[in-house]
Design a protein around this motif. Structure first.
Motif, PDB file in Angstrom:
ATOM      1  N   ARG A 161      20.506  30.484 -11.416  1.00 60.91           N
ATOM      2  CA  ARG A 161      20.232  29.178 -12.020  1.00 60.91           C
ATOM      3  C   ARG A 161      19.388  28.312 -11.087  1.00 60.91           C
ATOM      4  O   ARG A 161      18.538  27.534 -11.539  1.00 60.91           O
ATOM      5  CB  ARG A 161      21.552  28.462 -12.351  1.00 60.91           C
ATOM      6  CG  ARG A 161      22.426  29.174 -13.364  1.00 60.91           C
ATOM      7  CD  ARG A 161      21.683  29.482 -14.655  1.00 60.91           C
ATOM      8  NE  ARG A 161      22.542  30.105 -15.653  1.00 60.91           N
ATOM      9  CZ  ARG A 161      22.094  30.695 -16.751  1.00 60.91           C
ATOM     10  NH1 ARG A 161      20.791  30.746 -16.995  1.00 60.91           N
ATOM     11  NH2 ARG A 161      22.937  31.244 -17.609  1.00 60.91           N
ATOM     12  N   SER A 162      19.608  28.424  -9.785  1.00 61.01           N
ATOM     13  CA  SER A 162      18.807  27.667  -8.826  1.00 61.01           C
ATOM     14  C   SER A 162      17.349  28.088  -8.883  1.00 61.01           C
ATOM     15  O   SER A 162      16.440  27.256  -8.846  1.00 61.01           O
ATOM     16  CB  SER A 162      19.351  27.861  -7.407  1.00 61.01           C
ATOM     17  OG  SER A 162      20.642  27.305  -7.273  1.00 61.01           O
ATOM     18  N   ILE A 163      17.122  29.387  -8.988  1.00 57.90           N
ATOM     19  CA  ILE A 163      15.752  29.899  -9.069  1.00 57.90           C
ATOM     20  C   ILE A 163      15.090  29.434 -10.361  1.00 57.90           C
ATOM     21  O   ILE A 163      13.930  28.984 -10.368  1.00 57.90           O
ATOM     22  CB  ILE A 163      15.749  31.434  -8.976  1.00 57.90           C
ATOM     23  CG1 ILE A 163      16.308  31.891  -7.629  1.00 57.90           C
ATOM     24  CG2 ILE A 163      14.335  31.984  -9.180  1.00 57.90           C
ATOM     25  CD1 ILE A 163      16.625  33.383  -7.568  1.00 57.90           C
ATOM     26  N   GLN A 164      15.812  29.533 -11.463  1.00 60.81           N
ATOM     27  CA  GLN A 164      15.266  29.075 -12.747  1.00 60.81           C
ATOM     28  C   GLN A 164      14.879  27.598 -12.684  1.00 60.81           C
ATOM     29  O   GLN A 164      13.799  27.206 -13.133  1.00 60.81           O
ATOM     30  CB  GLN A 164      16.299  29.274 -13.861  1.00 60.81           C
ATOM     31  CG  GLN A 164      16.544  30.715 -14.264  1.00 60.81           C
ATOM     32  CD  GLN A 164      17.662  30.805 -15.277  1.00 60.81           C
ATOM     33  OE1 GLN A 164      18.769  30.309 -15.056  1.00 60.81           O
ATOM     34  NE2 GLN A 164      17.397  31.458 -16.405  1.00 60.81           N
ATOM     35  N   SER A 165      15.763  26.790 -12.137  1.00 63.44           N
ATOM     36  CA  SER A 165      15.512  25.350 -12.057  1.00 63.44           C
ATOM     37  C   SER A 165      14.288  25.047 -11.201  1.00 63.44           C
ATOM     38  O   SER A 165      13.474  24.185 -11.542  1.00 63.44           O
ATOM     39  CB  SER A 165      16.739  24.636 -11.479  1.00 63.44           C
ATOM     40  OG  SER A 165      17.861  24.799 -12.307  1.00 63.44           O
ATOM     41  N   PHE A 166      14.149  25.762 -10.099  1.00 64.15           N
ATOM     42  CA  PHE A 166      13.024  25.533  -9.187  1.00 64.15           C
ATOM     43  C   PHE A 166      11.701  25.856  -9.880  1.00 64.15           C
ATOM     44  O   PHE A 166      10.739  25.071  -9.832  1.00 64.15           O
ATOM     45  CB  PHE A 166      13.193  26.389  -7.936  1.00 64.15           C
ATOM     46  CG  PHE A 166      12.293  25.997  -6.800  1.00 64.15           C
ATOM     47  CD1 PHE A 166      12.771  25.228  -5.745  1.00 64.15           C
ATOM     48  CD2 PHE A 166      10.969  26.401  -6.762  1.00 64.15           C
ATOM     49  CE1 PHE A 166      11.938  24.859  -4.699  1.00 64.15           C
ATOM     50  CE2 PHE A 166      10.133  26.045  -5.725  1.00 64.15           C
ATOM     51  CZ  PHE A 166      10.616  25.273  -4.684  1.00 64.15           C
ATOM     52  N   VAL A 167      11.634  27.005 -10.551  1.00 64.13           N
ATOM     53  CA  VAL A 167      10.403  27.414 -11.224  1.00 64.13           C
ATOM     54  C   VAL A 167      10.058  26.452 -12.359  1.00 64.13           C
ATOM     55  O   VAL A 167       8.897  26.058 -12.536  1.00 64.13           O
ATOM     56  CB  VAL A 167      10.532  28.851 -11.754  1.00 64.13           C
ATOM     57  CG1 VAL A 167       9.304  29.247 -12.576  1.00 64.13           C
ATOM     58  CG2 VAL A 167      10.710  29.832 -10.595  1.00 64.13           C
ATOM     59  N   ALA A 168      11.058  26.045 -13.144  1.00 68.89           N
ATOM     60  CA  ALA A 168      10.818  25.107 -14.243  1.00 68.89           C
ATOM     61  C   ALA A 168      10.387  23.740 -13.721  1.00 68.89           C
ATOM     62  O   ALA A 168       9.543  23.066 -14.326  1.00 68.89           O
ATOM     63  CB  ALA A 168      12.085  24.973 -15.095  1.00 68.89           C
ATOM     64  N   TYR A 169      10.936  23.329 -12.586  1.00 73.10           N
ATOM     65  CA  TYR A 169      10.580  22.056 -11.957  1.00 73.10           C
ATOM     66  C   TYR A 169       9.096  22.050 -11.569  1.00 73.10           C
ATOM     67  O   TYR A 169       8.373  21.087 -11.827  1.00 73.10           O
ATOM     68  CB  TYR A 169      11.461  21.848 -10.734  1.00 73.10           C
ATOM     69  CG  TYR A 169      11.215  20.581  -9.957  1.00 73.10           C
ATOM     70  CD1 TYR A 169      11.704  19.359 -10.405  1.00 73.10           C
ATOM     71  CD2 TYR A 169      10.521  20.601  -8.746  1.00 73.10           C
ATOM     72  CE1 TYR A 169      11.491  18.199  -9.686  1.00 73.10           C
ATOM     73  CE2 TYR A 169      10.302  19.450  -8.015  1.00 73.10           C
ATOM     74  CZ  TYR A 169      10.795  18.245  -8.487  1.00 73.10           C
ATOM     75  OH  TYR A 169      10.583  17.099  -7.765  1.00 73.10           O
TER      76      TYR A 169
END
Length: 242
Positions: free
Chosen positions: A22-30
């Motif tokens: 989830r951290s990786i997903q959030s970073f990429v979407a950010y």
């Protein structure tokens, strides 16, 4: 975020593996959010904007894509959306839709990196098997706070130095990478410009140069169409490659 949950002494991710996804997903979407804003506020022509894209994560994690030919499950899939698309996570993107796969491990020892790379090779093979217009593929491994990008070429696989996202310089390098992958032309991510799928005809088109009997090129490009794939390029090395 990823860098806030890495144990500096052990070099491992302290949360659950799902939380890491989830951290990786959030970073990429950010990052995609700011890429979209930058494109919209830029002086780029309409034609130049059409060549840009948003790199977005899939909504599902640790899942089996519907067009997989085995039981393996990918951690995170990244897809390319239009530059003005909504910033939302795509539901279970298939291998056909993926631009890259991310394989994550909580540790960053040699064994973790080796296992992550081996799994990434398998996922890349599956992308080649269903995306017939791919020349090369990119993929990521995330081992604790270390992120590497891999370029799967015709004859070799090249890996970057680790980008340590627990440090400002590492985070900057990763952000720059995502931005560059969003703004570069389609040739650089590995697309073959001479080959495209025509959904309205349900077939592939490939542009080939015509040549005379003596083998010299006439300079004329002719399109050819096919709907059946006789042999898929589903190997990274040896026969059945691109």
């Amino acid at each position: 975020m990823i860098h806030s949950k890495v144990d500096d002494d052990k070099g491992t991710f302290t949360g659950s593996e799902k939380a890491m996804y989830r951290s990786i997903q959030s970073f990429v979407a950010y990052v995609a959010h700011f890429v979209k804003g930058g494109i919209q506020s830029s002086n780029l022509s309409a034609e130049a904007r059409q060549g840009c894209r948003l790199l977005l994560p899939g909504q599902n994690v640790d899942y089996k894509p519907e067009d997989s030919d085995d039981s393996t499950r990918i951690d995170i899939g990244l897809v390319a959306s239009k530059h003005d698309a909504a910033i939302e996570l795509r539901v279970k993107p298939s291998y056909y839709r993926l631009r890259a796969v991310v394989e994550a491990k909580k540790g960053k020892g040699e064994g973790d990196l080796r296992d992550a790379f081996a799994q990434l090779c398998e996922y890349t093979r599956q992308m080649y098997a269903v995306q017939h217009n791919l020349r090369t593929v990119f993929g990521f491994t995330v081992c604790a706070g270390d992120i590497r990008i891999y370029h799967f070429g015709h004859s070799k696989i090249v890996a970057s130095e680790p980008m340590d996202v627990t440090s400002p310089n590492g985070r900057r390098a990763f952000v720059e990478l995502l931005v560059n992958m969003s703004l570069c032309d389609d040739l650089q991510p590995g697309r073959d410009p001479t080959m495209q799928y025509l959904p309205e005809l349900r077939c592939w088109q490939i542009d080939c140069p015509d040549s005379s009997d003596d083998g010299s090129s006439s300079g004329v490009i002719s399109p050819y169409y096919f709907s059946n794939i006789i042999c898929i390029a589903d190997h990274l090395l040896g026969r059945h490659t691109r």
